[in-house]
Write a protein that holds these residues in place. Structure first.
Motif, PDB file in Angstrom:
ATOM      1  N   VAL A   1      -2.621   7.027   1.183  1.00  0.00           N
ATOM      2  CA  VAL A   1      -2.646   8.126   2.145  1.00  0.00           C
ATOM      3  C   VAL A   1      -3.787   7.885   3.128  1.00  0.00           C
ATOM      4  O   VAL A   1      -4.930   7.680   2.682  1.00  0.00           O
ATOM      5  CB  VAL A   1      -2.845   9.485   1.427  1.00  0.00           C
ATOM      6  CG1 VAL A   1      -2.875  10.614   2.456  1.00  0.00           C
ATOM      7  CG2 VAL A   1      -1.762   9.719   0.389  1.00  0.00           C
TER       8      VAL A   1
ATOM      9  N   ASP B   1      -0.036   6.971   4.869  1.00  0.00           N
ATOM     10  CA  ASP B   1       0.928   5.913   4.578  1.00  0.00           C
ATOM     11  C   ASP B   1       0.827   4.808   5.633  1.00  0.00           C
ATOM     12  O   ASP B   1       1.109   5.050   6.813  1.00  0.00           O
ATOM     13  CB  ASP B   1       2.336   6.525   4.583  1.00  0.00           C
ATOM     14  CG  ASP B   1       3.388   5.519   4.138  1.00  0.00           C
ATOM     15  OD1 ASP B   1       3.086   4.309   4.098  1.00  0.00           O
ATOM     16  OD2 ASP B   1       4.518   5.957   3.849  1.00  0.00           O
TER      17      ASP B   1
ATOM     18  N   GLU C   1       0.835  -1.211   0.000  1.00  0.00           N
ATOM     19  CA  GLU C   1       0.000   0.000   0.000  1.00  0.00           C
ATOM     20  C   GLU C   1       0.870   1.261   0.000  1.00  0.00           C
ATOM     21  O   GLU C   1       0.551   2.257  -0.647  1.00  0.00           O
ATOM     22  CB  GLU C   1      -0.949  -0.018   1.202  1.00  0.00           C
ATOM     23  CG  GLU C   1      -2.021  -1.108   1.070  1.00  0.00           C
ATOM     24  CD  GLU C   1      -2.923  -1.238   2.296  1.00  0.00           C
ATOM     25  OE1 GLU C   1      -3.723  -2.168   2.311  1.00  0.00           O
ATOM     26  OE2 GLU C   1      -2.785  -0.416   3.233  1.00  0.00           O
ATOM     27  N   HIS C   2       1.974   1.191   0.720  1.00  0.00           N
ATOM     28  CA  HIS C   2       2.943   2.303   0.729  1.00  0.00           C
ATOM     29  C   HIS C   2       3.462   2.547  -0.695  1.00  0.00           C
ATOM     30  O   HIS C   2       3.513   3.693  -1.154  1.00  0.00           O
ATOM     31  CB  HIS C   2       4.090   1.951   1.679  1.00  0.00           C
ATOM     32  CG  HIS C   2       5.307   2.796   1.543  1.00  0.00           C
ATOM     33  ND1 HIS C   2       5.424   4.039   2.144  1.00  0.00           N
ATOM     34  CD2 HIS C   2       6.466   2.597   0.866  1.00  0.00           C
ATOM     35  CE1 HIS C   2       6.607   4.554   1.845  1.00  0.00           C
ATOM     36  NE2 HIS C   2       7.259   3.699   1.074  1.00  0.00           N
ATOM     37  N   ASN C   3       3.826   1.454  -1.388  1.00  0.00           N
ATOM     38  CA  ASN C   3       4.372   1.589  -2.741  1.00  0.00           C
ATOM     39  C   ASN C   3       3.339   2.106  -3.734  1.00  0.00           C
ATOM     40  O   ASN C   3       3.698   2.685  -4.757  1.00  0.00           O
ATOM     41  CB  ASN C   3       4.937   0.240  -3.219  1.00  0.00           C
ATOM     42  CG  ASN C   3       6.205  -0.135  -2.469  1.00  0.00           C
ATOM     43  OD1 ASN C   3       6.862   0.728  -1.860  1.00  0.00           O
ATOM     44  ND2 ASN C   3       6.550  -1.413  -2.475  1.00  0.00           N
ATOM     45  N   GLN C   4       2.059   1.882  -3.399  1.00  0.00           N
ATOM     46  CA  GLN C   4       0.989   2.388  -4.273  1.00  0.00           C
ATOM     47  C   GLN C   4       0.612   3.827  -3.921  1.00  0.00           C
ATOM     48  O   GLN C   4      -0.325   4.389  -4.499  1.00  0.00           O
ATOM     49  CB  GLN C   4      -0.252   1.497  -4.156  1.00  0.00           C
ATOM     50  CG  GLN C   4      -0.076   0.126  -4.805  1.00  0.00           C
ATOM     51  CD  GLN C   4      -1.113  -0.891  -4.334  1.00  0.00           C
ATOM     52  OE1 GLN C   4      -2.154  -0.522  -3.809  1.00  0.00           O
ATOM     53  NE2 GLN C   4      -0.800  -2.156  -4.516  1.00  0.00           N
ATOM     54  N   GLY C   5       1.302   4.403  -2.932  1.00  0.00           N
ATOM     55  CA  GLY C   5       1.068   5.804  -2.581  1.00  0.00           C
ATOM     56  C   GLY C   5      -0.130   6.035  -1.679  1.00  0.00           C
ATOM     57  O   GLY C   5      -0.705   7.137  -1.672  1.00  0.00           O
TER      58      GLY C   5
END
Ligand SMILES: [Zn+2]
Length: 300
Positions: free
Chosen positions: A269, A271, A263-267
């Motif tokens: 928010v 994070d 999810e972090h790599n997909q941006g």
């Protein structure tokens, strides 16, 4: 919803241990070759930067954390004996060298987190530091007395030079400072680690929280060991209150690490990788897991 999903995975992460324990007891075997989940845990994982000077160099199922400093490297956890070649290659892929690892630290002395440490020490020449109980087990090898899973786990290879580390001790390597926190329960010598990692001017509190699952060999009852229960409470209190921005755990699934990374790599928010509530929620879930275990033992 995502928040709830994250820590429901905890119950699942205990299953490999339960299966492993009962499986081994049933067959009367305690060798590493009996580990039915090791190949699954040891699936290769490309190494990557988690944040600042903190990197993931473990296999997909077992964490090894590399922290760089201006005076060398620190490695936390050595996974399985058969994970060593992966860890060494992952360190190299990131542009570092195993020979520059100066300190090897550990969460708890079980074969899946300390099994590779003897060989990693031989390859690096690093100092191994551990809590008093863990250092004694490492120096002898095997599984430690007072371990709830004694009799149900493969032995850990003997580590020849281990230094004892007092609770609350802060280790310094160049400008890096890592603090050891005694978090007993899963084993008597369990240790969690905290440090800060920075990107530009943003420094975050990193927490490598040791396993807190109340797993045991068959026949062991936590209700008969008040000191173990007191140890768990101490650990829950630590994890509830420690300053925490990025939570890491010896089993990545215990903190839904891969979901959070994706999810972090997909941006996403906000994070999900940087979340100040993670440690407290893991403490709450671990407390509930222990409550359920004790209820099962007492039939209440
Ligand atoms: Zn364990």
């Amino acid at each position: 919803m995502a928040r709830i999903k994250i820590f429901r995975i905890l119950a699942v992460c205990q299953i490999p241990f339960l299966l492993l324990s009962s499986d081994l007891i049933a067959r009367g075997q305690t060798t590493a070759s009996s580990c039915t989940h090791c190949s699954e845990w040891n699936v290769p994982q490309a190494p990557f930067r988690i944040y600042g000077n903190t990197y993931y160099v473990g296999s997909h199922g077992l964490s090894s954390i590399l922290i760089s400093s201006d005076s060398g490297l620190v490695l936390i956890d050595g996974a399985l004996p058969e994970s060593v070649s992966q860890i060494v290659a992952n360190i190299r892929t990131l542009g570092f060298r195993i020979e520059d690892v100066k300190l090897i630290l550990n969460s708890h002395v079980h074969f899946d987190h300390a099994g590779g440490i003897a060989e990693l020490q031989r390859l690096s020449g690093a100092r191994v530091l551990a809590s008093k109980w863990s250092a004694a087990v490492m120096s002898r090898g095997g599984v430690g007395p007072g371990d709830p899973q004694l009799g149900a786990l493969p032995a850990v290879a003997r580590i020849t030079h281990v230094s004892r580390l007092p609770d609350g001790e802060t280790l310094h390597l160049g400008s890096l400072a890592l603090t050891a926190h005694s978090t007993p329960g899963h084993t008597p010598g369990g240790t969690s680690w905290t440090w800060q990692s920075c990107e530009s001017n943003r420094c975050l509190n990193m927490v490598y929280a040791d396993s807190l699952s109340p797993v045991s060999a068959e026949g062991f009852k936590f209700t008969k060991y008040p000191s173990t229960l007191a140890g768990f409470e101490k650990s829950f209190e630590f994890l509830s209150t420690v300053p925490c921005a990025i939570l890491l755990t010896p089993h990545p699934d215990a903190s839904a690490f891969w979901q959070r990374v994706d999810e972090h790599n997909q941006g996403a928010v906000p994070d999900p990788l940087i979340d100040a509530s993670q440690c407290r929620r893991l403490a709450d879930q671990s407390r509930e897991d222990l409550r359920e275990r004790l209820a099962a033992e007492t039939g209440k």
